[in-house]
Design an enzyme around this catalytic site. Structure first.
Site, PDB file in Angstrom:
ATOM      1  N   GLY A  48      31.631  12.581  48.233  1.00  0.00           N
ATOM      2  CA  GLY A  48      30.532  12.916  47.307  1.00  0.00           C
ATOM      3  C   GLY A  48      30.924  14.158  46.511  1.00  0.00           C
ATOM      4  N   TYR A  53      26.184  19.603  45.184  1.00  0.00           N
ATOM      5  CA  TYR A  53      26.749  20.407  46.264  1.00  0.00           C
ATOM      6  C   TYR A  53      28.165  19.985  46.649  1.00  0.00           C
ATOM      7  CZ  TYR A  53      22.674  23.314  47.275  1.00  0.00           C
ATOM      8  OH  TYR A  53      21.691  24.277  47.211  1.00  0.00           O
ATOM      9  N   PHE A  74      31.411   8.020  43.290  1.00  0.00           N
ATOM     10  CA  PHE A  74      31.057   6.707  42.771  1.00  0.00           C
ATOM     11  C   PHE A  74      30.540   6.906  41.356  1.00  0.00           C
ATOM     12  CE2 PHE A  74      28.886   2.546  44.380  1.00  0.00           C
ATOM     13  CZ  PHE A  74      29.917   1.815  43.823  1.00  0.00           C
ATOM     14  N   LEU A 139      27.043  12.983  50.358  1.00  0.00           N
ATOM     15  CA  LEU A 139      26.565  11.821  49.593  1.00  0.00           C
ATOM     16  C   LEU A 139      25.062  11.894  49.393  1.00  0.00           C
ATOM     17  CD1 LEU A 139      28.396   8.770  51.256  1.00  0.00           C
ATOM     18  CD2 LEU A 139      29.050  10.025  49.204  1.00  0.00           C
ATOM     19  N   TYR A 235       9.179  15.581  51.916  1.00  0.00           N
ATOM     20  CA  TYR A 235      10.601  15.670  52.259  1.00  0.00           C
ATOM     21  C   TYR A 235      10.806  15.797  53.783  1.00  0.00           C
ATOM     22  CZ  TYR A 235      15.533  16.197  51.336  1.00  0.00           C
ATOM     23  OH  TYR A 235      16.888  15.970  51.301  1.00  0.00           O
ATOM     24  N   LYS A 244      17.364  12.788  57.645  1.00  0.00           N
ATOM     25  CA  LYS A 244      18.053  14.066  57.857  1.00  0.00           C
ATOM     26  C   LYS A 244      18.035  14.450  59.337  1.00  0.00           C
ATOM     27  CE  LYS A 244      19.287  14.898  53.579  1.00  0.00           C
ATOM     28  NZ  LYS A 244      20.699  14.822  53.197  1.00  0.00           N
ATOM     29  N   VAL A 274      18.506  22.192  41.341  1.00  0.00           N
ATOM     30  CA  VAL A 274      18.400  21.040  40.446  1.00  0.00           C
ATOM     31  C   VAL A 274      19.702  20.250  40.524  1.00  0.00           C
ATOM     32  CG1 VAL A 274      17.939  20.284  38.097  1.00  0.00           C
ATOM     33  CG2 VAL A 274      17.020  22.466  38.898  1.00  0.00           C
TER      34      VAL A 274
HETATM   35  P1  NAD Z   1      24.230  14.605  43.768  1.00  0.00           P
HETATM   36  O1  NAD Z   1      23.450  13.439  43.299  1.00  0.00           O
HETATM   37  O2  NAD Z   1      24.518  15.699  42.807  1.00  0.00           O
HETATM   38  O3  NAD Z   1      25.647  14.144  44.386  1.00  0.00           O
HETATM   39  C1  NAD Z   1      25.843  12.946  45.059  1.00  0.00           C
HETATM   40  C2  NAD Z   1      27.329  12.640  45.205  1.00  0.00           C
HETATM   41  O4  NAD Z   1      27.451  11.454  45.997  1.00  0.00           O
HETATM   42  C3  NAD Z   1      28.058  12.351  43.886  1.00  0.00           C
HETATM   43  O5  NAD Z   1      29.363  12.878  43.966  1.00  0.00           O
HETATM   44  C4  NAD Z   1      28.143  10.810  43.840  1.00  0.00           C
HETATM   45  O6  NAD Z   1      29.218  10.280  43.109  1.00  0.00           O
HETATM   46  C5  NAD Z   1      28.323  10.546  45.332  1.00  0.00           C
HETATM   47  N1  NAD Z   1      27.940   9.196  45.738  1.00  0.00           N
HETATM   48  C6  NAD Z   1      26.706   8.625  45.741  1.00  0.00           C
HETATM   49  N2  NAD Z   1      26.781   7.364  46.240  1.00  0.00           N
HETATM   50  C7  NAD Z   1      28.079   7.148  46.555  1.00  0.00           C
HETATM   51  C8  NAD Z   1      28.780   6.065  47.128  1.00  0.00           C
HETATM   52  N3  NAD Z   1      28.162   4.944  47.491  1.00  0.00           N
HETATM   53  N4  NAD Z   1      30.123   6.178  47.284  1.00  0.00           N
HETATM   54  C9  NAD Z   1      30.785   7.319  46.927  1.00  0.00           C
HETATM   55  N5  NAD Z   1      30.149   8.396  46.421  1.00  0.00           N
HETATM   56  C10 NAD Z   1      28.827   8.313  46.230  1.00  0.00           C
HETATM   57  O7  NAD Z   1      23.446  15.138  45.058  1.00  0.00           O
HETATM   58  P2  NAD Z   1      23.280  16.561  45.762  1.00  0.00           P
HETATM   59  O8  NAD Z   1      21.913  17.066  45.469  1.00  0.00           O
HETATM   60  O9  NAD Z   1      24.454  17.427  45.566  1.00  0.00           O
HETATM   61  O10 NAD Z   1      23.228  16.071  47.277  1.00  0.00           O
HETATM   62  C11 NAD Z   1      24.317  16.143  48.162  1.00  0.00           C
HETATM   63  C12 NAD Z   1      23.782  16.419  49.555  1.00  0.00           C
HETATM   64  O11 NAD Z   1      23.148  17.707  49.569  1.00  0.00           O
HETATM   65  C13 NAD Z   1      22.717  15.405  50.018  1.00  0.00           C
HETATM   66  O12 NAD Z   1      22.874  15.152  51.381  1.00  0.00           O
HETATM   67  C14 NAD Z   1      21.424  16.164  49.775  1.00  0.00           C
HETATM   68  O13 NAD Z   1      20.365  15.719  50.592  1.00  0.00           O
HETATM   69  C15 NAD Z   1      21.860  17.584  50.137  1.00  0.00           C
HETATM   70  N6  NAD Z   1      20.965  18.653  49.661  1.00  0.00           N
HETATM   71  C16 NAD Z   1      20.564  18.681  48.347  1.00  0.00           C
HETATM   72  C17 NAD Z   1      19.670  19.675  47.956  1.00  0.00           C
HETATM   73  C18 NAD Z   1      19.166  19.757  46.529  1.00  0.00           C
HETATM   74  O14 NAD Z   1      18.201  20.493  46.276  1.00  0.00           O
HETATM   75  N7  NAD Z   1      19.795  19.071  45.606  1.00  0.00           N
HETATM   76  C19 NAD Z   1      19.241  20.661  48.865  1.00  0.00           C
HETATM   77  C20 NAD Z   1      19.720  20.633  50.173  1.00  0.00           C
HETATM   78  C21 NAD Z   1      20.575  19.602  50.565  1.00  0.00           C
END
Ligand code: NAD
Length: 392
Positions: A48, A53, A74, A139, A235, A244, A274
């Site tokens: 991912g 992140y 992806f 992911l 959430y 989670k 964001v």
């Molecule tokens: P994002 O949407 O920015 O990133 C998702 C990533 O996953 C991308 O690189 C995408 O290409 C990849 N991806 C998705 N489906 C895929 C697949 N089937 N195969 C390969 N790659 C795939 O999301 P994010 O907000 O950075 O989230 C990442 C993690 O951080 C998650 O577990 C999320 O719950 C956690 N998180 C996010 C926040 C927030 O506020 N955004 C806060 C705390 C934790």
């Protein structure tokens, strides 16, 4: 092609290659300004890796530690007539920067949940890296096809136990209004756990271990969001929260199952920011706008790169990092402390469409949203006719 944002609801359907490259560069500059990490992983796998992140984790590994990075994402490739996704352009820009810095970087674009991509990854590790000493699992996906049964599961964002009415901000109509969310069924909960729970993280570690490519003392982390009372109903205590919780189960299993190679698995709780994933969650745009306002006023605001650099520098790579009762690493303690939360709650109760621009930082939220897709950078000429093609 002249590329202007095409926003549809909570998503922007196109992306700007030059702007995305600018975003990647800003994160790299931040990491360089902070200096090298004390503990330096050598070979890092980021599952991912292209946005949010995960991208920040890749940038911190490469530019804060000089690590070789192998990324999995992806994303959609651009054509002459249609832009690629932001994650595609971010990855192209990351490769360019890594190459200029003399850093190894390879990326596999495909479904990380599949056996095929796991096999490809292992091949590449054997060929180029030998072993991996840090695995970031980042992911965020609305669906997952079980690689063994072929069945596809779809996750939902629903409260558990009853309907829930709360405030939300409609980013299209620019209205603060009440929204009532219908409760999840048992099937919704099970499906969300199947998509966003720990099963696939475990499958990755198992495949890497079986192939002998996990280095001794390897670390791995999966990211979570815990939040507080304002976000719990949608959430933490909702379908996604159940998924989670399953990560906590998986990290405990991984720690006991791979003791022989001294694997250390952690769930890390990060602050709300964001990203493409968080903008899709009802209530989050409103919560994040108010939280940004409070944290900026209190001079403790952080974005993805500050969070991840802090995680790598202070917790993830340390010998015995402090953990919470569930053995998680916590980067969200400033956001979730009572003082900050009470300030957010105080404005939450008052906020409406009219006073939202004063009480909340929607301007900051919206700019961060545009930047996710490479828009909103002052030094990028958005009137310029450019090629949408970018490769890595
Ligand atoms: P994002 O949407 O920015 O990133 C998702 C990533 O996953 C991308 O690189 C995408 O290409 C990849 N991806 C998705 N489906 C895929 C697949 N089937 N195969 C390969 N790659 C795939 O999301 P994010 O907000 O950075 O989230 C990442 C993690 O951080 C998650 O577990 C999320 O719950 C956690 N998180 C996010 C926040 C927030 O506020 N955004 C806060 C705390 C934790």
């Amino acid at each position: 092609m002249v590329i202007k944002p095409k926003i549809r609801g909570f998503i922007c359907t196109n992306a700007h290659p030059v702007g995305c490259a600018e975003g990647v560069k800003e994160q790299i500059d931040y990491v360089k300004s902070q200096g090298e990490l004390d503990a330096r992983p050598k070979n890092v796998l980021v599952i991912g890796c292209s946005t949010g992140y995960g991208l920040a984790s890749r940038i911190t590994s490469a530019f804060g530690a000089g690590a070789k990075t192998l990324g999995i994402c992806f994303e959609k490739e651009p054509t002459e007539r249609k832009t690629g996704t932001a994650g595609w352009y971010n990855t192209a820009a990351f490769h360019q920067e890594a190459q200029e810095a003399g850093l190894y970087a390879k990326t596999i674009n495909g479904d990380a949940f599949s056996n095929e991509i796991k096999e490809k990854t292992i091949e590449l590790i054997k060929q180029d890296l030998g072993q991996i000493d840090l695995i970031i699992y980042s992911l965020a996906s609305p669906r997952r096809t079980d690689p063994n049964t072929g069945e596809t599961y779809v996750s939902t964002l629903k409260p558990i136990g009853g309907t829930y009415t709360t405030k939300t901000f409609d980013t299209n109509k620019k209205l603060v209004h009440d929204v009532t969310l219908e409760p999840a069924s048992d099937e919704d909960i099970a499906n969300t756990v199947k998509v966003m729970g720990g099963e696939d993280w475990e499958l990755w570690i198992s495949a890497l271990n079986q192939a002998g490519v996990l280095a001794d003392n390897c670390r791995t982390t999966a990211y979570t969001y815990i939040g507080k009372e304002l976000t719990w109903p949608i959430y933490g205590h909702a379908t996604i929260g159940k998924a989670k919780e399953d990560l906590d189960r998986a990290s405990a299993t991984l720690n006991s199952q791979y003791k022989d190679v001294n694997l250390k698995a952690y769930v890390t709780s990060l602050k709300a920011v964001v990203t493409q994933a968080s903008s899709a969650i009802p209530v989050m745009p409103l919560y994040i706008s108010l939280m940004y306002q409070v944290m900026k006023d209190e001079a403790c605001h952080e974005g993805v790169i500050e969070q991840i650099y802090g995680l790598f520098n202070n917790l993830l790579l340390s010998d015995n990092p402090p953990v919470d009762d569930e053995k998680r690493l916590r980067m969200d303690t400033v956001e979730t402390n009572d003082e900050i939360q009470n300030k957010i709650k105080a404005i939450w109760s008052k906020v409406n469409t009219e006073n939202f621009p004063e009480l909340g930082d929607y301007t900051g939220y919206h700019l961060d949203f545009l930047k996710l897709f490479g828009f909103g950078y002052e030094n990028v000429n958005y009137d310029e006719d450019i090629s949408p093609i970018a490769n890595w």
